[in-house]
Motif scaffolding. Structure first.
Motif, PDB file in Angstrom:
ATOM      1  N   SER A  32       0.836  -1.213   0.000  1.00  0.00           N
ATOM      2  CA  SER A  32       0.000   0.000   0.000  1.00  0.00           C
ATOM      3  C   SER A  32       0.864   1.254   0.000  1.00  0.00           C
ATOM      4  O   SER A  32       0.544   2.242  -0.667  1.00  0.00           O
ATOM      5  CB  SER A  32      -0.937   0.000   1.215  1.00  0.00           C
ATOM      6  OG  SER A  32      -0.184  -0.015   2.419  1.00  0.00           O
ATOM      7  N   LYS A  33       1.994   1.218   0.752  1.00  0.00           N
ATOM      8  CA  LYS A  33       2.868   2.386   0.777  1.00  0.00           C
ATOM      9  C   LYS A  33       3.530   2.604  -0.585  1.00  0.00           C
ATOM     10  O   LYS A  33       3.629   3.730  -1.064  1.00  0.00           O
ATOM     11  CB  LYS A  33       3.937   2.243   1.858  1.00  0.00           C
ATOM     12  CG  LYS A  33       4.846   3.478   1.943  1.00  0.00           C
ATOM     13  CD  LYS A  33       5.777   3.448   3.125  1.00  0.00           C
ATOM     14  CE  LYS A  33       6.630   4.717   3.176  1.00  0.00           C
ATOM     15  NZ  LYS A  33       7.517   4.754   4.354  1.00  0.00           N
ATOM     16  N   MET A  34       3.962   1.498  -1.211  1.00  0.00           N
ATOM     17  CA  MET A  34       4.582   1.619  -2.524  1.00  0.00           C
ATOM     18  C   MET A  34       3.579   2.148  -3.551  1.00  0.00           C
ATOM     19  O   MET A  34       3.926   2.932  -4.440  1.00  0.00           O
ATOM     20  CB  MET A  34       5.143   0.271  -2.976  1.00  0.00           C
ATOM     21  CG  MET A  34       5.898   0.337  -4.306  1.00  0.00           C
ATOM     22  SD  MET A  34       7.277   1.511  -4.311  1.00  0.00           S
ATOM     23  CE  MET A  34       8.445   0.659  -3.241  1.00  0.00           C
ATOM     24  N   SER A  35       2.323   1.735  -3.408  1.00  0.00           N
ATOM     25  CA  SER A  35       1.279   2.242  -4.298  1.00  0.00           C
ATOM     26  C   SER A  35       1.113   3.746  -4.117  1.00  0.00           C
ATOM     27  O   SER A  35       0.946   4.495  -5.092  1.00  0.00           O
ATOM     28  CB  SER A  35      -0.048   1.523  -4.009  1.00  0.00           C
ATOM     29  OG  SER A  35      -1.079   2.071  -4.811  1.00  0.00           O
ATOM     30  N   CYS A  36       1.160   4.180  -2.859  1.00  0.00           N
ATOM     31  CA  CYS A  36       1.048   5.625  -2.582  1.00  0.00           C
ATOM     32  C   CYS A  36       2.240   6.385  -3.146  1.00  0.00           C
ATOM     33  O   CYS A  36       2.098   7.508  -3.650  1.00  0.00           O
ATOM     34  CB  CYS A  36       0.954   5.849  -1.075  1.00  0.00           C
ATOM     35  SG  CYS A  36      -0.629   5.381  -0.366  1.00  0.00           S
ATOM     36  N   ILE A  37       3.445   5.781  -3.098  1.00  0.00           N
ATOM     37  CA  ILE A  37       4.634   6.413  -3.673  1.00  0.00           C
ATOM     38  C   ILE A  37       4.471   6.569  -5.176  1.00  0.00           C
ATOM     39  O   ILE A  37       4.743   7.635  -5.745  1.00  0.00           O
ATOM     40  CB  ILE A  37       5.901   5.588  -3.337  1.00  0.00           C
ATOM     41  CG1 ILE A  37       6.223   5.699  -1.847  1.00  0.00           C
ATOM     42  CG2 ILE A  37       7.094   6.056  -4.186  1.00  0.00           C
ATOM     43  CD1 ILE A  37       7.310   4.738  -1.367  1.00  0.00           C
ATOM     44  N   GLU A  38       4.009   5.496  -5.818  1.00  0.00           N
ATOM     45  CA  GLU A  38       3.829   5.545  -7.278  1.00  0.00           C
ATOM     46  C   GLU A  38       2.790   6.576  -7.693  1.00  0.00           C
ATOM     47  O   GLU A  38       2.874   7.158  -8.772  1.00  0.00           O
ATOM     48  CB  GLU A  38       3.428   4.170  -7.811  1.00  0.00           C
ATOM     49  CG  GLU A  38       4.571   3.181  -7.846  1.00  0.00           C
ATOM     50  CD  GLU A  38       4.248   1.928  -8.644  1.00  0.00           C
ATOM     51  OE1 GLU A  38       5.169   1.150  -8.900  1.00  0.00           O
ATOM     52  OE2 GLU A  38       3.061   1.725  -9.017  1.00  0.00           O
ATOM     53  N   ASN A  39       1.822   6.815  -6.824  1.00  0.00           N
ATOM     54  CA  ASN A  39       0.750   7.774  -7.141  1.00  0.00           C
ATOM     55  C   ASN A  39       1.000   9.152  -6.529  1.00  0.00           C
ATOM     56  O   ASN A  39       0.094   9.977  -6.449  1.00  0.00           O
ATOM     57  CB  ASN A  39      -0.595   7.219  -6.667  1.00  0.00           C
ATOM     58  CG  ASN A  39      -1.061   6.050  -7.527  1.00  0.00           C
ATOM     59  OD1 ASN A  39      -1.360   6.225  -8.702  1.00  0.00           O
ATOM     60  ND2 ASN A  39      -1.074   4.856  -6.943  1.00  0.00           N
ATOM     61  N   ASN A  40       2.257   9.380  -6.096  1.00  0.00           N
ATOM     62  CA  ASN A  40       2.696  10.692  -5.596  1.00  0.00           C
ATOM     63  C   ASN A  40       1.946  11.150  -4.348  1.00  0.00           C
ATOM     64  O   ASN A  40       1.823  12.353  -4.104  1.00  0.00           O
ATOM     65  CB  ASN A  40       2.570  11.757  -6.699  1.00  0.00           C
ATOM     66  CG  ASN A  40       3.375  11.406  -7.926  1.00  0.00           C
ATOM     67  OD1 ASN A  40       4.543  11.050  -7.831  1.00  0.00           O
ATOM     68  ND2 ASN A  40       2.744  11.488  -9.091  1.00  0.00           N
ATOM     69  N   LYS A  41       1.475  10.200  -3.566  1.00  0.00           N
ATOM     70  CA  LYS A  41       0.787  10.557  -2.327  1.00  0.00           C
ATOM     71  C   LYS A  41       1.745  10.536  -1.137  1.00  0.00           C
ATOM     72  O   LYS A  41       1.460  11.130  -0.094  1.00  0.00           O
ATOM     73  CB  LYS A  41      -0.376   9.599  -2.074  1.00  0.00           C
ATOM     74  CG  LYS A  41      -1.500   9.731  -3.116  1.00  0.00           C
ATOM     75  CD  LYS A  41      -2.611   8.724  -2.862  1.00  0.00           C
ATOM     76  CE  LYS A  41      -3.720   8.844  -3.901  1.00  0.00           C
ATOM     77  NZ  LYS A  41      -4.775   7.828  -3.693  1.00  0.00           N
ATOM     78  N   VAL A  42       2.847   9.827  -1.304  1.00  0.00           N
ATOM     79  CA  VAL A  42       3.852   9.718  -0.253  1.00  0.00           C
ATOM     80  C   VAL A  42       5.219   9.944  -0.873  1.00  0.00           C
ATOM     81  O   VAL A  42       5.520   9.426  -1.953  1.00  0.00           O
ATOM     82  CB  VAL A  42       3.816   8.318   0.424  1.00  0.00           C
ATOM     83  CG1 VAL A  42       4.994   8.155   1.387  1.00  0.00           C
ATOM     84  CG2 VAL A  42       2.495   8.111   1.151  1.00  0.00           C
ATOM     85  N   LYS A  43       6.077  10.729  -0.162  1.00  0.00           N
ATOM     86  CA  LYS A  43       7.433  10.960  -0.643  1.00  0.00           C
ATOM     87  C   LYS A  43       8.340   9.850  -0.117  1.00  0.00           C
ATOM     88  O   LYS A  43       8.410   9.624   1.092  1.00  0.00           O
ATOM     89  CB  LYS A  43       7.938  12.322  -0.169  1.00  0.00           C
ATOM     90  CG  LYS A  43       9.281  12.697  -0.759  1.00  0.00           C
ATOM     91  CD  LYS A  43       9.676  14.110  -0.349  1.00  0.00           C
ATOM     92  CE  LYS A  43      11.014  14.488  -0.960  1.00  0.00           C
ATOM     93  NZ  LYS A  43      11.414  15.866  -0.597  1.00  0.00           N
ATOM     94  N   PRO A  44       9.048   9.127  -0.985  1.00  0.00           N
ATOM     95  CA  PRO A  44       9.860   7.985  -0.539  1.00  0.00           C
ATOM     96  C   PRO A  44      11.147   8.403   0.159  1.00  0.00           C
ATOM     97  O   PRO A  44      11.749   9.417  -0.183  1.00  0.00           O
ATOM     98  CB  PRO A  44      10.174   7.260  -1.848  1.00  0.00           C
ATOM     99  CG  PRO A  44      10.156   8.337  -2.884  1.00  0.00           C
ATOM    100  CD  PRO A  44       9.098   9.309  -2.439  1.00  0.00           C
ATOM    101  N   GLU A  45      11.552   7.616   1.152  1.00  0.00           N
ATOM    102  CA  GLU A  45      12.822   7.833   1.799  1.00  0.00           C
ATOM    103  C   GLU A  45      13.946   7.386   0.867  1.00  0.00           C
ATOM    104  O   GLU A  45      13.726   6.626  -0.073  1.00  0.00           O
ATOM    105  CB  GLU A  45      12.911   7.048   3.120  1.00  0.00           C
ATOM    106  CG  GLU A  45      11.915   7.506   4.171  1.00  0.00           C
ATOM    107  CD  GLU A  45      10.598   6.741   4.142  1.00  0.00           C
ATOM    108  OE1 GLU A  45      10.187   6.301   3.042  1.00  0.00           O
ATOM    109  OE2 GLU A  45       9.973   6.593   5.203  1.00  0.00           O
ATOM    110  N   LEU A  46      15.162   7.823   1.165  1.00  0.00           N
ATOM    111  CA  LEU A  46      16.296   7.508   0.301  1.00  0.00           C
ATOM    112  C   LEU A  46      16.529   6.001   0.209  1.00  0.00           C
ATOM    113  O   LEU A  46      16.803   5.475  -0.877  1.00  0.00           O
ATOM    114  CB  LEU A  46      17.554   8.206   0.834  1.00  0.00           C
ATOM    115  CG  LEU A  46      18.855   7.929   0.047  1.00  0.00           C
ATOM    116  CD1 LEU A  46      18.731   8.364  -1.401  1.00  0.00           C
ATOM    117  CD2 LEU A  46      20.041   8.633   0.717  1.00  0.00           C
TER     118      LEU A  46
END
Length: 422
Positions: A32-46
Motif C-alpha cells: 500500500s505504501k509503494m502504491s502511494c509512492i507511485e501515485n505521488n501521495k507519499v514521498k519515498p525515503e532515500l
C-alpha cells in the motif's frame, strides 16, 4: 523534455520490467505504501529509492531528480535554443508542471521566457492572452526580484505598442521598487529612469523629461553596459541641447567616446539632428545628417538607404522641402538598388511629397501612384487607408474632383474594414 515525478518513474520502470508491486516490496515495505509512492501521495525515503533502483536496475540519480530539477534542466535547454513553435509548446508543457507542483519561481521564469520572446517576435496577441496569468504567477512567487522583472517586461510591452503613458507607469514602478526596498542595483535604476524619460519625450511632456534628465546626470555612470551608457549620455546631451543648456557638447563628447559601433554613432547623429531642427539650428542639423550619411558610406553601406530615408522624412516633417529635395534622389537611387519594396515605396512617397511641396502636383502624381503600387504589396489596411487619403488630397489639389472622390471613397471602405478588425 518529458517530466516525470519519482512515483511515475518507478511505476513506468516496474511495468516495463514486468514486475508487480509485491515483487519490488518483498517484506521490506508494504504494498500500500509503494502504491502511494507511485501515485505521488507519499514521498519515498532515500533507502526505498536505493532498494527500488537496485531491483529495477535503474540509476539512483534518475530517481533522485525530482520535478523541480527536471524543470530547471529544461529551462536551461530552452534558454539556449532559438525560439520556435516547438519550443513554445515545450515551454508551456514545463509551465503546466511547474504550476501543478507549485514551483511558482520556475513558473515565473518560464512565463518570462515566453513574454521576452513574444516581445522580440512582436507577438502582441499572445502577450495579451497571457498578461493576467503572468501577473498571477508573479504574485504567487512572492519574490521582489520577480516583480522587478515583471515591471520591466510590462514597460517594454507598452512601449513597443506606443502606449507611452502606461509604459512610464511601469518604469516608475521599477524606480520606486528599487528605492523603497533599498535594492543595490544602480544599473537597473538608471536604465528605468532613462526609459521613463524617453516615454515622456514621446508624450511631449518635456517638463517631466527634464526633471528625469537631472536625475540621470547623477546616476548615468552606474550603467554597466558601455553601449547603453553611451546612448543615455547622448540622450542627456540632446535634452540639454533642447532646453538651451550650455553643457550639451560636454555630454555628447562623453557619449561619442563610449560608442564602440558605427551604427550607434549614426543613430546618435540622427537623433541629435532632430533636436537641432526643433530648436531652429538647421545648418548644424544638416551637418549632423551629412556626417551620419558619410559614416554609412565609409563603414555601413547596408544602412545608407535607411539613413537617407530617415533624413528625408525628418526634413519633410519640418517643412524643409528644398533640403529634403537635395537628399531624396540619392535615397531613391539607393532604394531601387536595394531591391527592397519597402524602401522603394518610402522613397517614391517622399519624392511625391517633395514635388507637391514645390507645387509640382502633376509630376508628383506619377511618384504617388508608384508608391501606392508598392504599398499594396505589403501594407496593412491602416497604411493603405492613409495612402488613399493622400491620393484624394493630391487629386483635389490638381482639380480632378472625380479621382479625388474615388480615393476618398476607397479610404472610407478600407477604414470600415480595419476598424471592424480592431
Amino acid at each position: 523534455m518529458e517530466i516525470l515525478s519519482t512515483g511515475e518513474k518507478i511505476k513506468r520502470a516496474r511495468v516495463y520490467k514486468g514486475a508487480t508491486l509485491k515483487d519490488i516490496c518483498e517484506d521490506k515495505i508494504s504494498v500500500s505504501k509503494m502504491s502511494c509512492i507511485e501515485n505521488n501521495k507519499v514521498k519515498p525515503e532515500l533507502w526505498i529509492l536505493e532498494m527500488v533502483a537496485e531491483k529495477l536496475d535503474i540509476n539512483i540519480n534518475y530517481l533522485l531528480k525530482d520535478v523541480e530539477n527536471q524543470i530547471k534542466d529544461n529551462i536551461a535547454e530552452i534558454e539556449n535554443k532559438e525560439f520556435s513553435n516547438d519550443l513554445e509548446e515545450k515551454t508551456f508543457y514545463n509551465l503546466e508542471y511547474a504550476l501543478e507542483y507549485k514551483e511558482y519561481n520556475l513558473a515565473f521564469e518560464l512565463m518570462h521566457i515566453l513574454f521576452h520572446n513574444y516581445l522580440i517576435n512582436k507577438s502582441y496577441e499572445n502577450i495579451q492572452v497571457n498578461i493576467s496569468r503572468y501577473y498571477d504567477i508573479c504574485q504567487k512567487s512572492g519574490l521582489t526580484s520577480n516583480v522587478l522583472v515583471y515591471f520591466k517586461d510590462m514597460g517594454r510591452y507598452f512601449f513597443a505598442n506606443s502606449e507611452y503613458s502606461q509604459a512610464a507607469t511601469y518604469f516608475e514602478n521599477i524606480i520606486k521598487l528599487i528605492r523603497e526596498n533599498k535594492i543595490q542595483d544602480k544599473n537597473e535604476e538608471a536604465i528605468a529612469v532613462y526609459n521613463k524619460a524617453i516615454c515622456h519625450t514621446y508624450l511631449n511632456e518635456f517638463d517631466k523629461t527634464y526633471l528625469l534628465v537631472d536625475d540621470l546626470m547623477k546616476i548615468v555612470d552606474n550603467v554597466i553596459k558601455k553601449c547603453k551608457k553611451a546612448i543615455i549620455y547622448n540622450f542627456i546631451a540632446d535634452m540639454q541641447l533642447k532646453r538651451g543648456a550650455n553643457d550639451a557638447d560636454e555630454y555628447e563628447k562623453i557619449a561619442f567616446g563610449l560608442y564602440d559601433s558605427v551604427e550607434d554613432k549614426i543613430d546618435a547623429l540622427i537623433n541629435s539632428s532632430l533636436i537641432l531642427i526643433e530648436i531652429g539650428k538647421i545648418e548644424t542639423s544638416l551637418k549632423y545628417m551629412n556626417n551620419a550619411i558619410e559614416l554609412c558610406k565609409d563603414n555601413c553601406e547596408e544602412l545608407l538607404v535607411e539613413v537617407l530615408l530617415i533624413c528625408v522624412e525628418n526634413l519633410l516633417n519640418n517643412n524643409l522641402i528644398e533640403e529634403a529635395h537635395k537628399i531624396c534622389d540619392d535615397a531613391l537611387n539607393h532604394a531601387i538598388a536595394s531591391n527592397d519594396v519597402k524602401y522603394i515605396e518610402r522613397a517614391y512617397y517622399f519624392k511625391s511629397k517633395i514635388l507637391q511641396g514645390q507645387d509640382k502636383c502633376i509630376e508628383s502624381e506619377m511618384y504617388m501612384n508608384l508608391s501606392l503600387d508598392a504599398l499594396m504589396k505589403f501594407g496593412g489596411k491602416k497604411e493603405i487607408y492613409e495612402r488613399y487619403l493622400d491620393m484624394g488630397n493630391m487629386y483635389f489639389k490638381l482639380g480632378e474632383i472625380g479621382d479625388s472622390l474615388k480615393y476618398f471613397n476607397l479610404a472610407i471602405n478600407v477604414e470600415k474594414k480595419y476598424k471592424q478588425k480592431i
